[in-house]
Design an enzyme around this catalytic site. Structure first.
Site, PDB file in Angstrom:
ATOM      1  N   SER A 205       0.790  -1.236   0.000  1.00  0.00           N
ATOM      2  CA  SER A 205       0.000   0.000   0.000  1.00  0.00           C
ATOM      3  C   SER A 205       0.819   1.281   0.000  1.00  0.00           C
ATOM      4  O   SER A 205       0.258   2.366  -0.147  1.00  0.00           O
ATOM      5  CB  SER A 205      -0.959   0.014   1.202  1.00  0.00           C
ATOM      6  OG  SER A 205      -2.094  -0.756   0.939  1.00  0.00           O
TER       7      SER A 205
ATOM      8  N   LYS B 264       0.284   3.821  -2.662  1.00  0.00           N
ATOM      9  CA  LYS B 264      -0.702   4.898  -2.595  1.00  0.00           C
ATOM     10  C   LYS B 264      -0.080   6.272  -2.419  1.00  0.00           C
ATOM     11  O   LYS B 264      -0.772   7.285  -2.575  1.00  0.00           O
ATOM     12  CB  LYS B 264      -1.714   4.619  -1.482  1.00  0.00           C
ATOM     13  CG  LYS B 264      -2.551   3.366  -1.713  1.00  0.00           C
ATOM     14  CD  LYS B 264      -3.608   3.204  -0.621  1.00  0.00           C
ATOM     15  CE  LYS B 264      -4.487   1.980  -0.870  1.00  0.00           C
ATOM     16  NZ  LYS B 264      -3.923   0.741  -0.334  1.00  0.00           N
TER      17      LYS B 264
ATOM     18  N   SER C 255      -5.963   3.320   4.474  1.00  0.00           N
ATOM     19  CA  SER C 255      -5.329   2.675   3.317  1.00  0.00           C
ATOM     20  C   SER C 255      -6.373   2.007   2.433  1.00  0.00           C
ATOM     21  O   SER C 255      -6.185   0.890   1.949  1.00  0.00           O
ATOM     22  CB  SER C 255      -4.295   1.639   3.782  1.00  0.00           C
ATOM     23  OG  SER C 255      -3.449   1.262   2.728  1.00  0.00           O
TER      24      SER C 255
END
Length: 466
Positions: free
Chosen positions: A141, A144, A201
């Site tokens: 993640s 991101k 997230s």
């Protein structure tokens, strides 16, 4: 302030108070190591981008408050005070410019165990600590960070606004992994989407924003890779906007530091989201808890993003600012969640214990006068073109001198912002920073027309004053 003596002068640098930041200084009794989204009362490892079935949570489509209990674990991290050389930097690195690794520590004195790590100074892009920084690994993640960067650039350009309503497609709602359970019947604002991405997230929100900005996730991922190339992220290939494991979806600690710096340096308002520890959406029905636990227990933490899957293991891009020194620590492929937070803390503490950021000048500070030939004005102020600063060891903050060079034979016309000289800073005879001097105003060329216009303007002004 700036003293010009011929072309050389001494510069009195303000001495900032140094701090002794011990590794266990900040909330030593609250140094928790959390798994990103561990289920309530569970000690099992949770992958924030793993399939829902693997995460052992209810995969029924619903609005879930996702109340999460936390487990306290004290980090027993020993203090490391290391004797390394001072770090020299250029005045201000630009987007796309490579990070300066020329004086980075490379022998891993902190004995990090992760797959790759880096510590940089945010303002200058100077690399302080280098450990397998170009190893290509799965970011999970932390992907991101680029998704958020493109959202912030769209906001700053006026393409979108925080109050825009964003709908959820079937594709976005079916993402799985860490999410807020978006439903195809609801809309959230860009502000709410950012909050969910930065704190929770949320994969579903990442895809929804990607589709909103570019029409499809695939088109958005193309933009991600284009932006990565522009920034010089040569170790990176994005395959999606959320970080769920996919063959070929790779980056490095070095590249994560680049995009993290770009986000924090040029879009500082992102910290309005990344510094939140707990919040909620949908009128309080959906609770958000920041997956980055340093936000709560590390002094000066400004973000930034966690990431973990069963394949990628545990990743983190952590940022913090103390006494004007802004640092970014990236840890990739930590064996556990505890390891990634502990080693990010070690890196940040190493930076704060040993280094300081010295501000040498601010953009538009007046340094001197540039003489102009054949202009309506005989001279113009020469000012700093941008901020200038340097990262140096705390024990090495004296003997900084400056050399002012203002060009000769500058002929009109001169435009505001035109380079008219250079200001160079040295420490013990070594150049540590250089910044352009620019004109602070336009200076038209002397001509019969311009002189006549000036006479009439002066005459009119004189009449009004009498």
């Amino acid at each position: 302030m700036y003293k010009r003596q011929g072309y050389a002068s001494s510069y009195d640098i303000p001495v900032w108070s140094s701090q002794n930041n011990k590794l266990n200084e900040t909330n030593s009794n609250q140094n928790e190591n959390y798994d990103d989204n561990a289920p309530t009362n569970s000690s099992q490892t949770y992958d924030d981008n793993a399939p829902i079935s693997q995460n052992k949570v209810n995969n029924t489509k619903q609005v879930n408050s996702n109340n999460t209990s936390v487990t306290n674990e004290t980090n027993n991290v020993s203090e490391n005070v290391l004797n390394t050389d001072s770090v020299n930097v250029n005045a201000e690195a630009m987007s796309g410019e490579a990070l300066d690794t020329s004086e980075a520590v490379t022998n891993n004195p902190l004995n990090l165990t992760c797959g790759g790590a880096i510590l940089i100074e945010q303002n200058t892009g100077k690399v302080i600590y280098d450990y397998n920084i170009h190893e290509k690994l799965r970011p999970a993640s932390v992907t991101k960070v680029m998704t958020i960067l493109l959202i912030m650039e769209a906001l700053d350009s006026g393409r979108i606004s925080l109050t825009d309503k964003v709908s959820c497609s079937e594709n976005a709602s079916n993402m799985g992994g860490s999410q807020i359970w978006l439903d195809t019947t609801e809309e959230l604002t860009v502000d709410e989407m950012l909050k969910a991405i930065c704190l929770q997230s949320a994969n579903d929100c990442s895809v929804a924003m990607a589709e909103y900005l570019e029409g499809s996730e695939q088109a958005f991922v193309e933009k991600m890779n284009q932006r990565a190339k522009e920034l010089g992220m040569n170790d990176t290939t994005f395959k999606n906007c959320h970080g769920i494991d996919e063959d070929g979806h790779l980056t490095s600690a070095y590249d994560i530091a680049i995009m993290s710096r770009e986000l924090l340096k040029n879009h500082p308002q992102i910290t309005n989201y990344t510094t939140i520890y707990m919040d909620s959406l949908r009128g309080g029905k959906s609770e958000l808890v920041n997956t980055n636990k340093l936000v709560r227990n590390y002094e000066g933490c400004t973000g930034l993003k966690t990431g973990s899957t069963s394949v990628a293991l545990f990743n983190l891009s952590a940022s913090a600012t103390r006494n004007g020194l802004s640092l970014i620590a990236v840890v990739m492929r930590g064996e556990t969640s505890s390891v990634r937070f502990a080693e990010a803390r070690q890196l940040l503490d190493y930076g704060f214990n040993n280094y300081q950021y010295k501000e040498l000048g601010k953009a538009n500070d007046v340094v001197g006068l540039a003489n102009i030939e054949k202009g309506l004005e005989s001279s113009v102020e020469a000012v700093l073109g941008n901020d200038a600063g340097v990262v140096i060891k705390k024990s090495n903050d004296t003997n900084i001198t400056q050399n002012v060079e203002i060009f000769n034979n500058i002929s009109a016309p001169v435009t505001k912002g035109q380079k008219v000289g250079e200001l160079t800073f040295t420490l013990d005879g070594n150049e540590i920073a250089k910044v352009d001097l620019i004109s602070n105003a336009d200076v038209p060329k002397y001509s019969f027309f311009t002189m006549t216009k000036r006479v009439f303007e002066d005459w009119f002004t004189l009449l009004r004053s009498t």
